[in-house]
Design an enzyme around this catalytic site. Structure first.
Site, short mmCIF file in Angstrom:
data_model
loop_
_atom_site.label_atom_id
_atom_site.label_comp_id
_atom_site.label_asym_id
_atom_site.label_seq_id
_atom_site.Cartn_x
_atom_site.Cartn_y
_atom_site.Cartn_z
N HIS A 12 0.81 -1.23 0.00
CA HIS A 12 0.00 0.00 0.00
C HIS A 12 0.85 1.28 0.00
CE1 HIS A 12 0.07 -0.46 4.66
NE2 HIS A 12 1.04 0.33 4.27
N HIS A 59 -1.35 4.65 10.06
CA HIS A 59 0.03 5.16 10.09
C HIS A 59 0.15 6.45 10.91
CE1 HIS A 59 0.08 2.48 6.60
NE2 HIS A 59 1.39 2.44 6.71
N HIS A 192 10.00 -4.25 4.11
CA HIS A 192 10.52 -2.90 3.94
C HIS A 192 10.84 -2.27 5.29
CE1 HIS A 192 6.15 -2.07 4.34
NE2 HIS A 192 6.32 -0.76 4.34
N GLU A 239 4.10 -5.16 8.69
CA GLU A 239 2.73 -5.01 8.17
C GLU A 239 2.20 -6.33 7.60
OE1 GLU A 239 2.84 -0.29 6.83
OE2 GLU A 239 3.10 -1.82 5.30
C1 DHB Z 1 6.17 3.29 2.04
C2 DHB Z 1 5.62 2.06 2.38
C3 DHB Z 1 4.59 1.97 3.30
O1 DHB Z 1 4.03 0.80 3.72
C4 DHB Z 1 4.06 3.12 3.86
O2 DHB Z 1 3.01 3.00 4.70
C5 DHB Z 1 4.59 4.37 3.55
C6 DHB Z 1 5.65 4.45 2.63
C7 DHB Z 1 7.28 3.41 1.04
O3 DHB Z 1 7.91 2.42 0.67
O4 DHB Z 1 7.51 4.54 0.58
FE FE Z 2 2.61 1.16 5.43
#
Ligand code: DHB
Ligand code: FE
Length: 283
Positions: A12, A59, A192, A239
């Site tokens: 997302h 978030h 990530h 997540e």
């Molecule tokens: C990014 C990924 C995320 O899950 C998020 O909530 C905000 C930013 C990203 O990779 O930029």
């Molecule tokens: Fe996120």
């Protein structure tokens, strides 16, 4: 009784909203990500769910660090998008499925999940983007029940607990006195990490194993502690808990098997390894 038709998972990243807004889907950077979606969109056109139960994480928009429920369920008639500015600039509010919200809330409390009930709830990119990715054209054709899992501030719920939550949500839907068809959606991940020494961390091997496990061995990830999962997937990769809840919900009701409709995996969009998965529930 209501019918759970299947489960979907997608990353997302907020920049996806900008790409949709600017029509960049065929640009070389975006194409490998957006190309994953047409087979899933085609399946949804034929399966026609009425309602989506969305597992996602807020978030810092509706819940901030001062008040952070572990699990929260929306019970609003409408959910307004109030994203940070990266998302889709104008989006109609999502329509809530209030009767199912209370069905899930009552069932979870009876099953001793001490959830937070939200009769007002703002939603961010995590809740809005999956809907726009799965139904890109026109108005969103489904109503929504948002189920928010804390993945942003420790202490986080562990994978086993999240699996149990997903299973209980599935049981609540299976017992809902309605003829509606329900799709489970998971929003977030895959690996990530956006900040700190490991910013940019991605773990393709783990992501692919996790995606495979959702098809064939759904409780596989529950063997790991929450700290092990953060180490393996990154501080935001955690997540993936939403995906576990989605899969657990598919084990409820008649039949527990699934058929993979489609999957996709692409590195990177922004700082994130993106995943896409659609599972049809067999009965
Ligand atoms: C990014 C990924 C995320 O899950 C998020 O909530 C905000 C930013 C990203 O990779 O930029
Ligand atoms: Fe996120």
């Amino acid at each position: 009784m209501a019918q759970i038709i299947g489960g979907l998972g997608t990353s997302h990243i907020p920049a996806i909203g900008g790409a949709i807004h600017k029509g960049l889907q065929q640009e070389p950077y975006w194409k490998p990500f957006f190309d994953g979606f047409p087979p899933v969109q085609a399946w949804l056109k034929q399966a026609k769910p009425d309602v989506v139960v969305m597992f996602y994480n807020d978030h810092g928009l509706n819940f901030f660090l001062d008040k952070m429920p572990t699990f929260a369920v929306g019970a609003a008639a409408q959910y307004h998008n109030a994203d940070e500015g990266w998302g889709i600039p104008t989006l109609a509010p999502l329509q809530g499925e209030v009767d199912l919200s209370w069905q899930i809330i009552n069932h979870l409390i009876a099953q001793e999940f001490d959830i937070t009930t939200c009769q007002e709830m703002l939603v961010d990119h995590a809740c809005t983007l999956p809907l726009k990715l799965f139904w890109p054209d026109g108005e969103c054709p489904v109503t929504v029940v948002p189920v928010c899992i804390n993945t942003v501030q420790f202490p986080l719920p562990n994978a086993r607990r999240v699996y149990a939550l997903g299973r209980a949500v599935g049981d609540a839907i299976a017992a809902w006195d309605s003829t509606k068809k329900v799709a489970m959606v998971a929003s977030g991940g895959l690996s990530h990490q956006l900040e700190g020494e490991r910013a940019g961390f991605i773990n393709k091997d783990f992501d692919l194993q996790f995606l495979q496990s959702l098809e064939t061995n759904p409780e596989w990830a529950t063997q790991f502690s929450i700290h092990e999962l953060v180490a393996k997937t990154g501080t935001q990769g955690i997540e993936l808990l939403a995906w576990l809840a989605m899969r657990a919900a598919l084990a409820a009701g008649e039949g527990s098997g699934v058929r993979k409709v489609h999957s996709n995996y692409h590195i990177p969009i922004s700082n994130t390894a993106t995943g896409l998965l659609a599972l049809e529930k067999l009965r």
